[in-house]
Design a protein around this motif. Structure first.
Motif, short mmCIF file in Angstrom:
data_model
loop_
_atom_site.label_atom_id
_atom_site.label_comp_id
_atom_site.label_asym_id
_atom_site.label_seq_id
_atom_site.Cartn_x
_atom_site.Cartn_y
_atom_site.Cartn_z
N ARG A 94 0.85 -1.18 0.00
CA ARG A 94 0.00 0.00 0.00
C ARG A 94 0.88 1.23 0.00
O ARG A 94 1.81 1.33 0.80
N ASN A 95 0.61 2.16 -0.91
CA ASN A 95 1.31 3.43 -0.94
C ASN A 95 0.79 4.25 0.25
O ASN A 95 -0.40 4.57 0.31
N ASP A 97 1.28 7.30 1.11
CA ASP A 97 0.87 8.67 0.80
C ASP A 97 -0.50 8.74 0.11
O ASP A 97 -1.31 9.60 0.43
N THR A 98 -0.76 7.85 -0.84
CA THR A 98 -2.00 7.92 -1.61
C THR A 98 -3.04 6.91 -1.17
O THR A 98 -4.21 7.06 -1.52
N GLU A 100 -3.23 3.86 -2.26
CA GLU A 100 -3.42 2.85 -3.31
C GLU A 100 -2.73 1.55 -2.92
O GLU A 100 -1.65 1.55 -2.35
N THR A 101 -3.39 0.43 -3.24
CA THR A 101 -2.76 -0.87 -3.02
C THR A 101 -2.42 -1.50 -4.36
O THR A 101 -3.14 -1.32 -5.35
N VAL A 125 11.85 -0.14 -6.64
CA VAL A 125 10.85 -0.65 -5.69
C VAL A 125 11.15 -2.11 -5.37
O VAL A 125 11.09 -2.52 -4.20
N THR A 139 10.83 2.98 2.33
CA THR A 139 10.96 4.24 1.59
C THR A 139 11.77 3.95 0.34
O THR A 139 12.87 3.42 0.40
N ARG A 147 8.88 7.67 -2.36
CA ARG A 147 7.59 7.04 -2.11
C ARG A 147 7.70 6.11 -0.92
O ARG A 147 8.73 5.49 -0.71
N ASN A 148 6.64 6.04 -0.14
CA ASN A 148 6.60 5.19 1.04
C ASN A 148 5.57 4.10 0.84
O ASN A 148 4.42 4.37 0.49
N TYR A 149 5.98 2.85 1.07
CA TYR A 149 5.08 1.70 0.92
C TYR A 149 5.07 0.91 2.21
O TYR A 149 6.05 0.85 2.93
#
Length: 156
Positions: A94-95, A97-98, A100-101, A125, A139, A147-149
């Motif tokens: 899952r992101n 920040d947004t 989204e998965t 990634v 990160t 981006r952070n997941y």
């Protein structure tokens, strides 16, 4: 030359693509080249120049596929724990920040296709996810920015 991991299906797909180029496309291109030669091998024969260019592009594609297949090492079985991201595992992230998965299978670079959920282990990634466990936050520094997941689930 380093070996590149690949799944059985990925290897089979590359081999079929090479076979198609050799058995179907090559005879067509050679036939076009022979037909164009009938009008003479001159600088003003555009049909011949185009056929020759198509032939050289095809030869390059075949050589690239042969090189890729020679570098491949088919990955069989699991060498990692089932709850650790590794080659061949399906990972749901899952992101942060947004929100989204995404669901990705970790594969080699020759068979990666992010649009179809196949993420290369050599991508930014993919490198960041390798060896992580469920619940870890990662990160990633991508060309598009940071981006952070969060890893939600790992499936063998």
């Amino acid at each position: 030359m380093d070996k590149v991991p690949i799944t059985r299906n990925g290897y089979r797909h590359l081999a079929q693509k090479l076979m198609h180029l050799r058995r179907v496309v090559r005879p067509q291109v050679l036939e076009e080249l022979q037909e164009a030669r009938l009008y003479g091998v001159k600088a003003d024969n555009q049909q011949y120049l185009l056929a020759r260019e198509n032939h050289s592009v095809l030869v390059r594609k075949i050589h690239d596929l042969e090189t890729q297949l020679a570098r491949c090492e088919i990955f069989v079985g699991r060498k990692f724990l089932s709850k650790v991201v590794g080659f061949g595992t399906w990972t749901v992230v899952r992101n942060v920040d947004t929100g989204e998965t995404h669901r990705f299978q970790m594969v080699g670079p020759f068979e990666s296709d992010v649009a179809n959920g196949r993420l290369s282990i050599h991508s930014p990634v993919g490198r960041s996810l390798m060896g992580r466990t469920e619940g870890d936050e990662v990160t990633v520094f991508t060309p598009a920015g940071e981006r952070n997941y969060q890893i939600l689930e790992i499936q063998p």
